[in-house]
Design an enzyme around this catalytic site. Structure first.
Site, short mmCIF file in Angstrom:
data_model
loop_
_atom_site.label_atom_id
_atom_site.label_comp_id
_atom_site.label_asym_id
_atom_site.label_seq_id
_atom_site.Cartn_x
_atom_site.Cartn_y
_atom_site.Cartn_z
N GLY A 135 1.17 -1.02 0.12
CA GLY A 135 0.01 -0.32 -0.21
C GLY A 135 1.14 1.58 0.61
O GLY A 135 0.88 2.44 -0.76
N ILE A 357 -16.63 9.96 27.35
CA ILE A 357 -17.36 10.59 27.80
C ILE A 357 -18.61 10.30 28.10
O ILE A 357 -19.43 10.07 29.08
CB ILE A 357 -17.54 12.49 27.05
CG1 ILE A 357 -16.15 12.74 27.14
CG2 ILE A 357 -18.58 12.94 27.01
CD1 ILE A 357 -16.23 14.23 26.65
N GLU A 383 -5.10 7.18 1.78
CA GLU A 383 -4.66 7.76 1.19
C GLU A 383 -2.52 8.06 2.17
O GLU A 383 -2.18 9.52 1.86
CB GLU A 383 -4.50 9.42 0.95
CG GLU A 383 -5.52 9.43 -0.51
CD GLU A 383 -7.34 8.94 -0.35
OE1 GLU A 383 -7.00 8.15 -0.33
OE2 GLU A 383 -7.61 9.88 -1.50
C1 LIG Z 1 -10.65 0.95 4.01
C2 LIG Z 1 -9.65 0.66 2.81
C3 LIG Z 1 -10.65 1.69 2.03
C4 LIG Z 1 -9.46 1.98 0.95
N1 LIG Z 1 -8.98 2.47 -0.15
C5 LIG Z 1 -8.82 2.44 -1.25
C6 LIG Z 1 -8.73 2.72 -2.56
O1 LIG Z 1 -9.81 2.89 -2.91
N2 LIG Z 1 -7.81 2.46 -3.17
C7 LIG Z 1 -6.13 2.25 -3.20
O2 LIG Z 1 -5.53 2.17 -3.89
N3 LIG Z 1 -6.32 2.46 -1.74
C8 LIG Z 1 -7.10 1.94 -0.78
N4 LIG Z 1 -6.53 1.64 0.65
C9 LIG Z 1 -5.28 1.35 0.68
C10 LIG Z 1 -4.82 1.94 1.71
O3 LIG Z 1 -3.90 3.03 0.78
C11 LIG Z 1 -3.28 1.37 2.11
O4 LIG Z 1 -4.11 0.37 3.34
C12 LIG Z 1 -2.44 1.89 2.98
O5 LIG Z 1 -1.54 2.66 2.02
C13 LIG Z 1 -1.44 1.24 3.72
O6 LIG Z 1 -0.96 0.08 2.80
P1 LIG Z 1 -0.68 -1.17 3.82
O7 LIG Z 1 -2.47 -1.73 4.11
O8 LIG Z 1 -0.72 -1.86 2.87
O9 LIG Z 1 -0.19 -1.25 4.92
P2 LIG Z 1 1.64 -1.26 4.13
O10 LIG Z 1 2.37 0.29 3.17
O11 LIG Z 1 2.22 -2.66 4.52
O12 LIG Z 1 2.35 -0.39 5.51
C14 LIG Z 1 2.22 -0.90 7.30
C15 LIG Z 1 2.67 -0.04 8.23
O13 LIG Z 1 4.16 0.03 8.62
C16 LIG Z 1 4.04 1.73 8.20
N5 LIG Z 1 5.10 1.81 6.81
C17 LIG Z 1 5.18 1.62 6.36
N6 LIG Z 1 6.65 1.61 5.52
C18 LIG Z 1 6.66 2.73 6.53
C19 LIG Z 1 8.19 3.76 6.49
N7 LIG Z 1 9.10 3.54 4.40
N8 LIG Z 1 8.70 4.45 7.50
C20 LIG Z 1 7.91 4.02 8.98
N9 LIG Z 1 6.85 3.07 8.45
C21 LIG Z 1 6.47 2.43 7.46
C22 LIG Z 1 2.09 2.42 8.40
O14 LIG Z 1 2.87 3.28 7.76
C23 LIG Z 1 2.02 0.77 8.58
O15 LIG Z 1 1.85 1.48 9.61
C24 LIG Z 1 -7.76 1.61 1.51
C25 LIG Z 1 -7.29 0.67 2.46
C26 LIG Z 1 -8.75 0.70 3.67
C27 LIG Z 1 -8.23 -0.11 4.92
#
Ligand SMILES: Cc1cc2nc3c(=O)[nH]c(=O)nc-3n(C[C@H](O)[C@H](O)[C@H](O)COP(=O)(O)OP(=O)(O)OC[C@H]3O[C@@H](n4cnc5c(N)ncnc54)[C@H](O)[C@@H]3O)c2cc1C
Length: 403
Positions: A135, A357, A383
Site C-alpha cells: 500500500g 464521555i 491516502e
Molecule cells: C477501507 C480502506 C479503503 C481503501 N481504499 C483504497 C482505494 O480506494 N484505493 C487504493 O489504492 N487503496 C485503498 N486503500 C489502501 C490504503 O491506501 C493502504 O492500506 C495504505 O496506503 C497502507 O498500505 P498497507 O495497508 O499496505 O500498509 P503497509 O504499507 O504495509 O504499512 C504497514 C505499516 O508500516 C508503516 N510503514 C510503511 N512503510 C513505512 C516506512 N517507510 N517508514 C515507517 N513506517 C512505514 C505504515 O505506516 C503502517 O503503519 C484502502 C484501505 C482501506 C483500509
C-alpha cells in the site's frame, strides 16, 4: 485599508451549498446511517438523492455538466457529508479523484467521453493503486500491462482495497508497463479501465475483470471495498490516461498529483467526523448527570470538550489552507500532508474523547459514537498512513529549506 479574510469565511455561494448539504445530512443521512451501517448495505436511496443534488459533479467544469466549483468548496462539502457518515463521503471521494485525473491529464476526447456522465453520477469512478502485498510502497506494484499486436493493452494482476470497486463504472488503475524501468516509477501508466457497475464477472469487451465479494471491515460500512482481479483484461489504447503518446510512463506522477488533492479530501473527512464527535459529546455531557450535576459541569469533562473543540478548529484551518493554496495554483504538497496528518489524528482523538464521555453507553450500538469509533481509524490509513505523511512532510521541509 486592506482587511485579511478569515480562512473559515465562506462566500455566499459556499454558504448556500454547505447549508444545503448540512440540511441533507441532518434529514437524510444521520437518521439512516445506523441502519445501513448495521446491515453493511449500500445506501442506494441516499446516493440517488446525491445525484439529484449534483454532488458527483461539484468540481467538474460546467461545460461538462458539473458545478465547476473549486477544491475549497468541495472540501467544505466533504466536511459536511463526513459529519453525517464517512461512508457517504467515501462514495464520492474516489470519484472526485478520478474526475481530477481526467480534468488535469485527460485528452479532450477522454474528457468528453467520461466527464458528462460522471457529473451526473451515471457512472462513478474508483481509484486503484494498492495490492495485496503493498500500500505505502506504491513503486512495488506488480499488476502489469503489455501491448498486444492488435494495439490493445492486456492487463494482469490483483488489486486490493478498492473503494467503490463493485459499483463503479471506471477504475483509474496504476500498472507497470515497463518492468525494467529504473527507477520503477518511470515505467508506470494509468489506465482508465471500464467495467459494468455491480457486476462481479465482467463480460464482452470488459471480460477479464472479476470483482470478488466485498471485504468485511470493522467500520466504513455501506460503501464497498473490494479486490479487483485483472486476468487478460484488454484495454484499448485510447484509455491510457492522457493518450498513449503522452500518458505511457506518466502514471505514477499523475497518481501522486491526484493523491495530493486526495489528502486534502481525507483531511476534510477528519474535520467532519471530529466535528460530529464534538457535537455528540456536547449534547451527552449536558444530559448525563453524576454526583448531582451534569457531567459537563465537571472540570475534567470540560477540559476534554476544550481540547476537542481546539483540535476541530485547528484541523479545519489546516485543511482550508491547503485547499486554498491549491486553488490559488501554489505549492500545497507540504500543506496537504500536514492537513491530512493533523485532521485524521484529530478525528481519532475527538472520537475517542467523545466515546469516553459517553461512558458505558458509548460501547452500545444504540449510540452513534459507537459507529464513529469504528469509522475514524480508516482516516489514519487511506491516502497514506500517518507515518507516510510524516515522511512526505519531512522530505518537503528539507526540499524547501535546503542549505
Ligand atoms: C477501507 C480502506 C479503503 C481503501 N481504499 C483504497 C482505494 O480506494 N484505493 C487504493 O489504492 N487503496 C485503498 N486503500 C489502501 C490504503 O491506501 C493502504 O492500506 C495504505 O496506503 C497502507 O498500505 P498497507 O495497508 O499496505 O500498509 P503497509 O504499507 O504495509 O504499512 C504497514 C505499516 O508500516 C508503516 N510503514 C510503511 N512503510 C513505512 C516506512 N517507510 N517508514 C515507517 N513506517 C512505514 C505504515 O505506516 C503502517 O503503519 C484502502 C484501505 C482501506 C483500509
Amino acid at each position: 485599508m486592506a482587511v485579511a479574510t478569515p480562512l473559515t469565511e465562506k462566500t455566499d455561494e459556499q454558504k448556500a451549498i454547505t447549508e444545503m448539504v448540512r440540511q441533507f445530512v441532518d434529514e437524510q443521512i444521520l437518521p439512516n446511517a445506523e441502519h445501513y451501517d448495521h446491515e453493511d448495505e449500500f445506501p442506494g436511496p441516499i446516493v440517488d438523492q446525491m445525484k439529484e443534488l449534483g454532488l458527483f459533479g461539484v468540481t467538474i467544469p460546467e461545460e461538462y455538466g458539473g458545478m465547476g466549483l473549486d477544491l475549497t468548496t468541495y472540501t467544505m462539502i466533504v466536511e459536511e457529508l463526513s459529519r453525517g457518515w464517512i461512508s457517504i463521503s467515501g462514495v464520492v471521494n474516489t470519484h472526485f479523484i478520478g474526475s481530477y485525473l481526467l480534468m488535469k491529464f485527460g485528452t479532450d476526447e477522454q474528457k468528453e467521453r467520461f466527464l458528462p456522465r460522471m457529473a451526473t453520477g451515471e457512472i462513478r469512478a474508483a481509484f486503484s493503486l494498492s495490492e495485496p502485498e503493498l500500500g505505502s510502497d506504491v513503486q512495488a506494484i506488480k499488476t502489469n500491462a503489455k501491448k498486444g499486436d492488435d494495439g490493445k493493452w492486456e492487463i494482469n494482476g490483483q488489486k486490493m482495497w478498492v473503494t467503490n470497486g463493485l459499483m463503479s463504472g471506471l477504475v483509474f488503475l496504476l500498472v507497470k508497463t515497463d518492468l525494467q524501468a529504473d527507477p520503477p516509477y518511470k515505467g508506470m501508466t494509468c489506465f482508465i479501465t471500464e467495467k459494468e457497475p455491480g457486476a462481479s464477472e465482467n463480460s464482452g469487451e470488459w471480460a477479464g475483470l472479476t470483482v470478488p465479494p466485498k471485504i468485511k471491515k470493522m467500520g466504513y460500512k455501506g460503501v464497498e471495498s473490494t479486490e479487483l482481479i485483472y486476468d487478460g483484461y484488454r484495454c484499448p489504447p485510447e484509455n491510457v490516461l492522457g493518450g498513449e503518446e503522452a500518458g505511457v510512463g506518466q502514471g505514477f506522477i499523475q497518481m501522486m498529483d491526484a493523491l495530493e488533492v486526495g489528502r486534502v479530501n481525507v483531511a476534510a473527512r477528519g474535520v467532519g467526523i471530529a466535528q460530529r464527535a464534538l457535537e455528540l459529546a456536547l449534547r451527552y455531557s449536558q444530559e448525563r448527570k453524576t454526583f448531582g450535576k451534569p457531567i459537563a459541569q465537571h472540570q475534567a469533562i470540560q477540559f476534554k470538550l476544550a481540547d476537542m473543540a481546539t483540535q476541530v478548529e485547528a484541523a479545519r484551518l489546516l485543511t482550508l489552507r491547503a485547499a486554498r493554496l491549491k486553488d490559488a495554483g501554489e505549492r500545497s504538497d507540504l500543506e496537504a500532508g500536514m492537513a491530512k496528518l493533523f485532521a485524521s489524528e484529530a478525528g481519532r482523538f475527538c472520537v475517542e474523547e467523545s466515546f469516553r464521555i459517553h461512558g458505558g453507553y458509548g460501547y452500545s450500538k444504540e449510540y452513534e459514537i459507537e459507529r464513529l469509533y469504528r469509522d475514524a481509524p480508516l482516516l489514519l490509513i487511506g491516502e497514506g498512513t500517518s507515518e507516510i505523511q510524516r515522511m512526505v512532510i519531512g522530505k518537503k521541509l528539507l526540499q524547501r529549506h535546503k542549505i
